[in-house]
Design a protein around this motif. Structure first.
Motif, PDB file in Angstrom:
ATOM      1  N   PRO A 283      31.897  55.550  54.704  1.00 34.18           N
ATOM      2  CA  PRO A 283      31.624  55.529  53.252  1.00 34.18           C
ATOM      3  C   PRO A 283      32.891  55.701  52.420  1.00 34.18           C
ATOM      4  CG  PRO A 283      30.037  56.925  54.385  1.00 34.18           C
ATOM      5  CD  PRO A 283      31.086  56.570  55.398  1.00 34.18           C
ATOM      6  N   GLU A 284      33.789  56.567  52.878  1.00 30.63           N
ATOM      7  CA  GLU A 284      35.034  56.793  52.138  1.00 30.63           C
ATOM      8  C   GLU A 284      35.911  55.548  52.123  1.00 30.63           C
ATOM      9  OE1 GLU A 284      36.805  60.152  53.994  1.00 30.63           O
ATOM     10  OE2 GLU A 284      35.405  61.599  53.123  1.00 30.63           O
ATOM     11  N   ILE A 285      36.020  54.859  53.263  1.00 28.22           N
ATOM     12  CA  ILE A 285      36.884  53.675  53.328  1.00 28.22           C
ATOM     13  C   ILE A 285      36.282  52.524  52.520  1.00 28.22           C
ATOM     14  CG2 ILE A 285      35.956  52.522  55.393  1.00 28.22           C
ATOM     15  CD1 ILE A 285      39.677  53.057  54.637  1.00 28.22           C
ATOM     16  N   ILE A 286      34.937  52.421  52.482  1.00 27.11           N
ATOM     17  CA  ILE A 286      34.292  51.373  51.682  1.00 27.11           C
ATOM     18  C   ILE A 286      34.557  51.603  50.199  1.00 27.11           C
ATOM     19  CG2 ILE A 286      32.056  50.483  50.906  1.00 27.11           C
ATOM     20  CD1 ILE A 286      31.058  50.747  53.768  1.00 27.11           C
ATOM     21  N   ILE A 287      34.374  52.843  49.752  1.00 26.41           N
ATOM     22  CA  ILE A 287      34.655  53.172  48.342  1.00 26.41           C
ATOM     23  C   ILE A 287      36.122  52.889  48.018  1.00 26.41           C
ATOM     24  CG2 ILE A 287      34.822  55.058  46.669  1.00 26.41           C
ATOM     25  CD1 ILE A 287      32.384  56.313  48.093  1.00 26.41           C
ATOM     26  N   LEU A 288      37.008  53.259  48.955  1.00 33.83           N
ATOM     27  CA  LEU A 288      38.438  53.039  48.751  1.00 33.83           C
ATOM     28  C   LEU A 288      38.764  51.551  48.679  1.00 33.83           C
ATOM     29  CD1 LEU A 288      41.087  54.564  48.453  1.00 33.83           C
ATOM     30  CD2 LEU A 288      41.383  54.418  50.927  1.00 33.83           C
ATOM     31  N   MET A 289      38.119  50.735  49.531  1.00 36.34           N
ATOM     32  CA  MET A 289      38.349  49.291  49.505  1.00 36.34           C
ATOM     33  C   MET A 289      37.924  48.696  48.167  1.00 36.34           C
ATOM     34  SD  MET A 289      39.659  48.177  52.407  1.00 36.34           S
ATOM     35  CE  MET A 289      40.677  49.627  52.110  1.00 36.34           C
ATOM     36  N   VAL A 290      36.766  49.119  47.672  1.00 36.97           N
ATOM     37  CA  VAL A 290      36.277  48.602  46.385  1.00 36.97           C
ATOM     38  C   VAL A 290      37.216  49.014  45.254  1.00 36.97           C
ATOM     39  CG1 VAL A 290      34.410  48.754  44.690  1.00 36.97           C
ATOM     40  CG2 VAL A 290      33.873  48.511  47.127  1.00 36.97           C
ATOM     41  N   VAL A 291      37.633  50.283  45.267  1.00 36.92           N
ATOM     42  CA  VAL A 291      38.534  50.775  44.210  1.00 36.92           C
ATOM     43  C   VAL A 291      39.865  50.030  44.241  1.00 36.92           C
ATOM     44  CG1 VAL A 291      39.890  52.769  43.455  1.00 36.92           C
ATOM     45  CG2 VAL A 291      37.480  53.053  44.072  1.00 36.92           C
ATOM     46  N   ILE A 292      40.429  49.862  45.443  1.00 39.34           N
ATOM     47  CA  ILE A 292      41.705  49.146  45.568  1.00 39.34           C
ATOM     48  C   ILE A 292      41.548  47.694  45.127  1.00 39.34           C
ATOM     49  CG2 ILE A 292      43.435  48.281  47.199  1.00 39.34           C
ATOM     50  CD1 ILE A 292      43.050  50.819  48.819  1.00 39.34           C
ATOM     51  N   GLY A 293      40.439  47.050  45.556  1.00 40.36           N
ATOM     52  CA  GLY A 293      40.205  45.654  45.182  1.00 40.36           C
ATOM     53  C   GLY A 293      40.128  45.466  43.683  1.00 40.36           C
ATOM     54  N   VAL A 294      39.314  46.293  43.013  1.00 39.86           N
ATOM     55  CA  VAL A 294      39.170  46.198  41.550  1.00 39.86           C
ATOM     56  C   VAL A 294      40.497  46.529  40.870  1.00 39.86           C
ATOM     57  CG1 VAL A 294      38.019  47.182  39.537  1.00 39.86           C
ATOM     58  CG2 VAL A 294      36.694  46.671  41.611  1.00 39.86           C
ATOM     59  N   ALA A 295      41.214  47.512  41.428  1.00 40.80           N
ATOM     60  CA  ALA A 295      42.492  47.927  40.824  1.00 40.80           C
ATOM     61  C   ALA A 295      43.526  46.811  40.870  1.00 40.80           C
ATOM     62  CB  ALA A 295      43.021  49.176  41.532  1.00 40.80           C
ATOM     63  N   ILE A 296      43.690  46.181  42.039  1.00 39.77           N
ATOM     64  CA  ILE A 296      44.707  45.132  42.123  1.00 39.77           C
ATOM     65  C   ILE A 296      44.285  43.897  41.330  1.00 39.77           C
ATOM     66  CG2 ILE A 296      45.620  45.912  44.343  1.00 39.77           C
ATOM     67  CD1 ILE A 296      44.084  43.773  45.752  1.00 39.77           C
ATOM     68  N   GLY A 297      42.964  43.650  41.245  1.00 43.46           N
ATOM     69  CA  GLY A 297      42.497  42.547  40.411  1.00 43.46           C
ATOM     70  C   GLY A 297      42.786  42.799  38.945  1.00 43.46           C
ATOM     71  N   SER A 298      42.543  44.016  38.502  1.00 42.78           N
ATOM     72  CA  SER A 298      42.786  44.377  37.100  1.00 42.78           C
ATOM     73  C   SER A 298      44.278  44.350  36.783  1.00 42.78           C
ATOM     74  CB  SER A 298      42.217  45.772  36.815  1.00 42.78           C
ATOM     75  OG  SER A 298      40.832  45.801  37.098  1.00 42.78           O
ATOM     76  N   VAL A 299      45.086  44.881  37.698  1.00 45.96           N
ATOM     77  CA  VAL A 299      46.541  44.880  37.496  1.00 45.96           C
ATOM     78  C   VAL A 299      47.067  43.453  37.422  1.00 45.96           C
ATOM     79  CG1 VAL A 299      48.762  45.464  38.560  1.00 45.96           C
ATOM     80  CG2 VAL A 299      46.936  47.158  38.490  1.00 45.96           C
ATOM     81  N   GLY A 300      46.561  42.597  38.312  1.00 44.22           N
ATOM     82  CA  GLY A 300      46.970  41.192  38.283  1.00 44.22           C
ATOM     83  C   GLY A 300      46.642  40.539  36.955  1.00 44.22           C
ATOM     84  N   SER A 301      45.472  40.857  36.393  1.00 40.30           N
ATOM     85  CA  SER A 301      45.083  40.309  35.094  1.00 40.30           C
ATOM     86  C   SER A 301      46.007  40.800  33.983  1.00 40.30           C
ATOM     87  CB  SER A 301      43.643  40.719  34.773  1.00 40.30           C
ATOM     88  OG  SER A 301      42.750  40.151  35.705  1.00 40.30           O
ATOM     89  N   ILE A 302      46.285  42.100  34.011  1.00 42.49           N
ATOM     90  CA  ILE A 302      47.141  42.684  32.970  1.00 42.49           C
ATOM     91  C   ILE A 302      48.528  42.061  32.992  1.00 42.49           C
ATOM     92  CG2 ILE A 302      48.302  44.817  32.253  1.00 42.49           C
ATOM     93  CD1 ILE A 302      45.764  46.310  33.238  1.00 42.49           C
ATOM     94  N   ILE A 303      49.088  41.897  34.198  1.00 49.30           N
ATOM     95  CA  ILE A 303      50.419  41.287  34.333  1.00 49.30           C
ATOM     96  C   ILE A 303      50.421  39.871  33.763  1.00 49.30           C
ATOM     97  CG2 ILE A 303      52.118  40.414  35.997  1.00 49.30           C
ATOM     98  CD1 ILE A 303      51.391  42.815  37.767  1.00 49.30           C
ATOM     99  N   SER A 304      49.387  39.110  34.113  1.00 50.56           N
ATOM    100  CA  SER A 304      49.308  37.729  33.655  1.00 50.56           C
ATOM    101  C   SER A 304      49.124  37.648  32.149  1.00 50.56           C
ATOM    102  CB  SER A 304      48.148  37.023  34.377  1.00 50.56           C
ATOM    103  OG  SER A 304      48.170  35.646  34.125  1.00 50.56           O
ATOM    104  N   MET A 305      48.303  38.526  31.585  1.00 50.43           N
ATOM    105  CA  MET A 305      48.071  38.504  30.131  1.00 50.43           C
ATOM    106  C   MET A 305      49.345  38.853  29.368  1.00 50.43           C
ATOM    107  SD  MET A 305      44.220  39.994  29.459  1.00 50.43           S
ATOM    108  CE  MET A 305      44.362  41.452  30.488  1.00 50.43           C
ATOM    109  N   ARG A 306      50.105  39.794  29.875  1.00 49.83           N
ATOM    110  CA  ARG A 306      51.341  40.180  29.201  1.00 49.83           C
ATOM    111  C   ARG A 306      52.365  39.057  29.203  1.00 49.83           C
ATOM    112  NH1 ARG A 306      52.763  46.466  30.763  1.00 49.83           N
ATOM    113  NH2 ARG A 306      51.136  47.431  29.490  1.00 49.83           N
ATOM    114  N   ARG A 307      52.368  38.281  30.291  1.00 48.55           N
ATOM    115  CA  ARG A 307      53.379  37.233  30.414  1.00 48.55           C
ATOM    116  C   ARG A 307      52.977  35.949  29.713  1.00 48.55           C
ATOM    117  NH1 ARG A 307      55.181  36.305  36.441  1.00 48.55           N
ATOM    118  NH2 ARG A 307      56.509  34.805  35.326  1.00 48.55           N
TER     119      ARG A 307
END
Length: 311
Positions: A283-307
């Protein structure tokens, strides 16, 4: 407010469909990245736990000389083998070990018991050494107060009369600790590199969406759309990519970890070492995978929007 949010959510889903193969490429990148990151994390966390358990449970195996019968109250009379006499040196070594500073616990294991352990772990071939053919030693298993005391305690015990040798795994134990540090360092480094690649691909996907909607974005600006209103669909699109990319790794790691746990835990348990239990780890690794996935997706969006989204 809620209606606007759902409108942005629906727009982000339409963007994913509109980008087609770029969306598939970004989700695939996140999937591959999280499979590897999850694997690294499983190995790193379990290696760290095993190293910690090993460090905290380092025991000194004190092998007695073959001529010493320290735990036998009676021994055969040297002058008449058919007669038994009281052992004048009964627990002489045991009492000497007790006097060594920083000794916490002493457990006796006869050579017959040691042979039974080998037979159980290595197979019935060792049964041929039962009885007088047993080549093993009687052992006192000594635990120190603290892991850092083990080396000094082993050295002191090795000098006791009647002790063949005192072994705590020395070089092998230190190799395991060193390997644990290497796995942590390189594993975390590799995971960081993979996350960077995933963020790069997601930012490219969002960039293509932004470029394809430049005219629409300009019209929205002209009619007075706020910056947040324009940005939200792109931000949610990146989060969707990360979330969708985390689904397969979560199930795959859970499935493989259960199989690995069943296969590895039995031999490790014989050495009183234990992996992280699936009921808590999965359960911990699944939650961590979801959090990491959403985080890197959001960061990727922010980087692209700024540029590429000049607001």
């Amino acid at each position: 407010m809620i209606r606007t949010f759902f409108k942005h959510l629906w727009q982000s889903i339409k963007n994913l469909r509109r980008n087609g193969w770029m969306t598939v490429a970004a989700i695939s990148s996140v999937t591959i990245t999280l499979v590897l990151v999850g694997t690294f994390l499983a190995v790193i966390l379990n290696t760290t736990k095993l190293a910690g358990d090993l460090e905290n449970n380092v025991r000194i195996s004190t092998y007695l000389k073959l001529s010493v019968h320290d735990n036998d109250k009676e021994i055969a009379d040297p002058n008449d083998k058919s007669k038994m006499i009281a052992n004048p040196d009964y627990q002489k070594v045991y009492k000497a070990i007790e006097k060594v500073p920083d000794v916490k616990k002493i457990t006796y294991s006869s050579k017959e018991n040691e042979l039974n352990k080998l037979t159980k772990s290595l197979g019935n071939t060792w049964k041929m050494f039962q009885g007088d053919s047993n080549p093993l030693y009687d052992v006192y298993i000594v635990e120190a107060d603290k892991p850092e005391d083990v080396k000094a305690v082993a050295k002191a015990i090795g000098k006791i009369d009647g002790v063949e040798r005192a072994d705590y795994g020395g070089a092998n134990t230190e190799k395991i600790f060193g390997m644990s540090n290497v796995i942590r360092t390189w594993g975390l480094g590799g995971a960081a590199l993979l996350l960077f690649v995933a963020v790069f691909l997601i930012s490219n996907t969002i960039r293509i969406t932004i470029l394809s909607r430049q005219r629409e974005i300009q019209i929205m600006r002209l009619v007075g759309a706020k910056n947040g209103y324009i940005r939200w669909p792109f931000f949610l699109e990146g989060a969707w990519v990360g979330l969708l990319g985390a689904i397969v790794p979560s199930f795959l790691i859970a499935f493989v970890y259960r199989i690995g746990y069943v296969g590895l835990q039995k031999p490790l348990a014989q050495q009183e070492l234990y992996l992280l239990h699936p009921s808590t780890f999965i359960p911990e690794i699944i939650i961590l995978m979801v959090v990491i996935g959403v985080a890197i997706g959001s960061v990727g969006s922010i980087i692209s929007m700024r540029r590429f989204l000049k607001i």
